[in-house]
Write a protein that holds these residues in place. Structure first.
Motif, PDB file in Angstrom:
ATOM      1  N   SER A   4       0.830  -1.207   0.000  1.00  7.42           N
ATOM      2  CA  SER A   4       0.000   0.000   0.000  1.00  7.42           C
ATOM      3  C   SER A   4       0.862   1.254   0.000  1.00  7.42           C
ATOM      4  O   SER A   4       0.537   2.249  -0.660  1.00  7.42           O
ATOM      5  N   ARG A   5       1.986   1.208   0.733  1.00 11.06           N
ATOM      6  CA  ARG A   5       2.865   2.382   0.745  1.00 11.06           C
ATOM      7  C   ARG A   5       3.562   2.568  -0.597  1.00 11.06           C
ATOM      8  O   ARG A   5       3.802   3.701  -1.034  1.00 11.06           O
ATOM      9  N   MET A   6       3.889   1.457  -1.264  1.00 12.85           N
ATOM     10  CA  MET A   6       4.481   1.561  -2.602  1.00 12.85           C
ATOM     11  C   MET A   6       3.483   2.165  -3.581  1.00 12.85           C
ATOM     12  O   MET A   6       3.845   2.965  -4.447  1.00 12.85           O
ATOM     13  N   LYS A   7       2.211   1.773  -3.471  1.00 10.24           N
ATOM     14  CA  LYS A   7       1.179   2.338  -4.346  1.00 10.24           C
ATOM     15  C   LYS A   7       1.055   3.844  -4.140  1.00 10.24           C
ATOM     16  O   LYS A   7       0.911   4.608  -5.105  1.00 10.24           O
ATOM     17  N   ILE A   8       1.113   4.266  -2.884  1.00 16.43           N
ATOM     18  CA  ILE A   8       1.030   5.701  -2.586  1.00 16.43           C
ATOM     19  C   ILE A   8       2.229   6.431  -3.169  1.00 16.43           C
ATOM     20  O   ILE A   8       2.092   7.505  -3.779  1.00 16.43           O
ATOM     21  N   PHE A   9       3.404   5.855  -3.008  1.00 11.59           N
ATOM     22  CA  PHE A   9       4.625   6.463  -3.553  1.00 11.59           C
ATOM     23  C   PHE A   9       4.538   6.600  -5.073  1.00 11.59           C
ATOM     24  O   PHE A   9       4.835   7.660  -5.641  1.00 11.59           O
ATOM     25  N   LEU A  10       4.114   5.534  -5.760  1.00 11.30           N
ATOM     26  CA  LEU A  10       4.015   5.565  -7.219  1.00 11.30           C
ATOM     27  C   LEU A  10       2.981   6.578  -7.681  1.00 11.30           C
ATOM     28  O   LEU A  10       3.190   7.301  -8.660  1.00 11.30           O
ATOM     29  N   SER A  28      -5.409  11.912   4.793  1.00 16.87           N
ATOM     30  CA  SER A  28      -5.109  13.340   4.865  1.00 16.87           C
ATOM     31  C   SER A  28      -3.718  13.548   4.264  1.00 16.87           C
ATOM     32  O   SER A  28      -2.964  12.598   4.051  1.00 16.87           O
ATOM     33  N   ILE A  29      -3.374  14.804   3.988  1.00 16.15           N
ATOM     34  CA  ILE A  29      -2.046  15.101   3.444  1.00 16.15           C
ATOM     35  C   ILE A  29      -0.965  14.672   4.428  1.00 16.15           C
ATOM     36  O   ILE A  29       0.060  14.093   4.045  1.00 16.15           O
ATOM     37  N   SER A  30      -1.211  14.905   5.704  1.00 18.84           N
ATOM     38  CA  SER A  30      -0.229  14.495   6.713  1.00 18.84           C
ATOM     39  C   SER A  30      -0.129  12.974   6.780  1.00 18.84           C
ATOM     40  O   SER A  30       0.942  12.415   7.049  1.00 18.84           O
ATOM     41  N   GLY A  31      -1.261  12.292   6.514  1.00 18.77           N
ATOM     42  CA  GLY A  31      -1.244  10.834   6.505  1.00 18.77           C
ATOM     43  C   GLY A  31      -0.375  10.286   5.386  1.00 18.77           C
ATOM     44  O   GLY A  31       0.368   9.313   5.578  1.00 18.77           O
ATOM     45  N   VAL A  32      -0.435  10.914   4.206  1.00 21.00           N
ATOM     46  CA  VAL A  32       0.414  10.512   3.086  1.00 21.00           C
ATOM     47  C   VAL A  32       1.878  10.763   3.430  1.00 21.00           C
ATOM     48  O   VAL A  32       2.746   9.918   3.174  1.00 21.00           O
ATOM     49  N   SER A  33       2.159  11.929   4.018  1.00 25.16           N
ATOM     50  CA  SER A  33       3.532  12.258   4.403  1.00 25.16           C
ATOM     51  C   SER A  33       4.073  11.232   5.407  1.00 25.16           C
ATOM     52  O   SER A  33       5.237  10.820   5.324  1.00 25.16           O
ATOM     53  N   HIS A  34       3.220  10.822   6.339  1.00 27.72           N
ATOM     54  CA  HIS A  34       3.636   9.826   7.328  1.00 27.72           C
ATOM     55  C   HIS A  34       3.936   8.489   6.660  1.00 27.72           C
ATOM     56  O   HIS A  34       4.925   7.813   7.008  1.00 27.72           O
ATOM     57  N   LYS A  35       3.100   8.084   5.701  1.00 28.65           N
ATOM     58  CA  LYS A  35       3.323   6.828   4.980  1.00 28.65           C
ATOM     59  C   LYS A  35       4.666   6.862   4.246  1.00 28.65           C
ATOM     60  O   LYS A  35       5.421   5.879   4.238  1.00 28.65           O
ATOM     61  N   MET A  36       4.969   8.007   3.613  1.00 29.19           N
ATOM     62  CA  MET A  36       6.223   8.119   2.874  1.00 29.19           C
ATOM     63  C   MET A  36       7.423   8.107   3.826  1.00 29.19           C
ATOM     64  O   MET A  36       8.455   7.495   3.538  1.00 29.19           O
ATOM     65  N   SER A  37       7.275   8.747   4.971  1.00 30.39           N
ATOM     66  CA  SER A  37       8.361   8.778   5.954  1.00 30.39           C
ATOM     67  C   SER A  37       8.641   7.376   6.495  1.00 30.39           C
ATOM     68  O   SER A  37       9.801   6.964   6.637  1.00 30.39           O
TER      69      SER A  37
END
Length: 296
Positions: A4-10, A28-37
């Motif tokens: 799921s995190r790879m999908k978000i990154f792509l 949320s935008i912060s949720g995406v940032s947290h996933k990438m971190s």
């Protein structure tokens, strides 16, 4: 590693938008940032670099992107295969297409398919030949609707031949003719879509050993047609694009007649998902039906 995190990154590097990515995955935008971190922490190096143009992959990430896309693709394929065995139709399907095919042929196909498989989510991406070829090669789409080119590295199934036509302003001298020869366009300003690199039109002029006329370049055929309507020049396109065309232009068959073969392609290095196979069946049945095509 969590897919799921790879999908978000792509999705993030393709859309170049935190807001769009967050909306696509329900975060949320912060949720995406947290996933990438958290993904970067697991890998041990940065994946993204913030520039004035937006987010770009780091040098280390660039080598991982093809592998990530492949892993996500196979994960989706596995899930769909399991769902198909279980009789569950919850899946997704991405289709890349010429705008002309997407607007004239695909609505009927999608409508009938969705009626029988309402739980399959379908995403249509419109692009030019080069874009569709790239999207398929990178496994960002399951199927692509475009014209045949011998150098294509995809599996390609022919569907229908479509005539090429010239479109001229209604007050142009050529508008008095019933058809037009390509040689008559050699001294005209030809408005070219696809940044002047329309594969179908390029091949047309090459086949008759004519140098492609100089003209105006734009991105979309709709823009080119608008320019023709304003008397800025003429254009050559497939007949599908002229269906329901605005007034103040005349569509002329070519003399001798010329056509392009439209078909459906898919990546040659992977197996079609169950949803893609079913969609392909509907496509071949409907588009090859003369009664359906003539009503468009």
């Amino acid at each position: 590693m969590d897919n799921s995190r790879m999908k978000i990154f792509l999705h993030l590097i393709e859309s170049n938008s935190l807001t769009e990515t967050a909306a696509a995955f329900g975060y949320s935008i912060s949720g995406v940032s947290h996933k990438m971190s958290s993904l970067e922490q697991e890998l041990g190096f940065p994946l993204l670099t913030k520039t004035k143009e937006g987010f770009v992959p780091s040098e280390n990430a660039k080598s991982l992107i093809p592998i990530m896309r492949s892993r996500v693709m196979w994960d989706e394929l596995l899930n769909q295969e399991i769902a198909d065995i279980q009789g569950v139709e919850d899946s997704s399907l991405t289709v890349a297409s010429y705008f002309s095919v997407a607007s004239q042929w695909l609505p009927e196909v999608i409508s009938r398919f969705h009626r029988d498989y309402p739980r399959v989510h379908i995403n249509v991406v419109e692009s030019v030949w080069q874009g569709i070829s790239e999207i398929l090669t990178e496994h960002r789409a399951d199927l692509g609707f475009y014209s045949y080119v011998p150098s294509s590295n995809t599996q390609w199934i022919p569907l229908k031949s479509v005539p090429l036509v010239a479109v001229v302003p209604e007050d142009h001298p050529l508008a008095q003719k019933d058809r037009v020869r390509l040689e008559e366009l050699a001294c005209e300003t030809v408005i070219m879509p696809d940044h002047g690199s329309d594969v179908d039109v390029d091949q047309l002029f090459q086949n008759v050993k004519l140098q492609k006329p100089c003209g105006v370049h734009t991105t979309h055929m709709q823009t080119a047609l608008g320019m023709v309507e304003q008397g800025m020049g003429v254009t050559v396109t497939n007949e599908l694009f002229t269906k329901g065309l605005r007034s103040h232009v005349k569509v002329l068959p070519l003399d001798p007649p010329r056509s392009i073969s439209f078909g459906v392609g898919y990546p040659s290095d992977c197996k079609l998902s169950p949803a893609a196979e079913k969609f392909m069946e509907y496509t071949c049945s409907i588009i090859r039906d003369e009664r359906m095509v003539k009503t468009i």
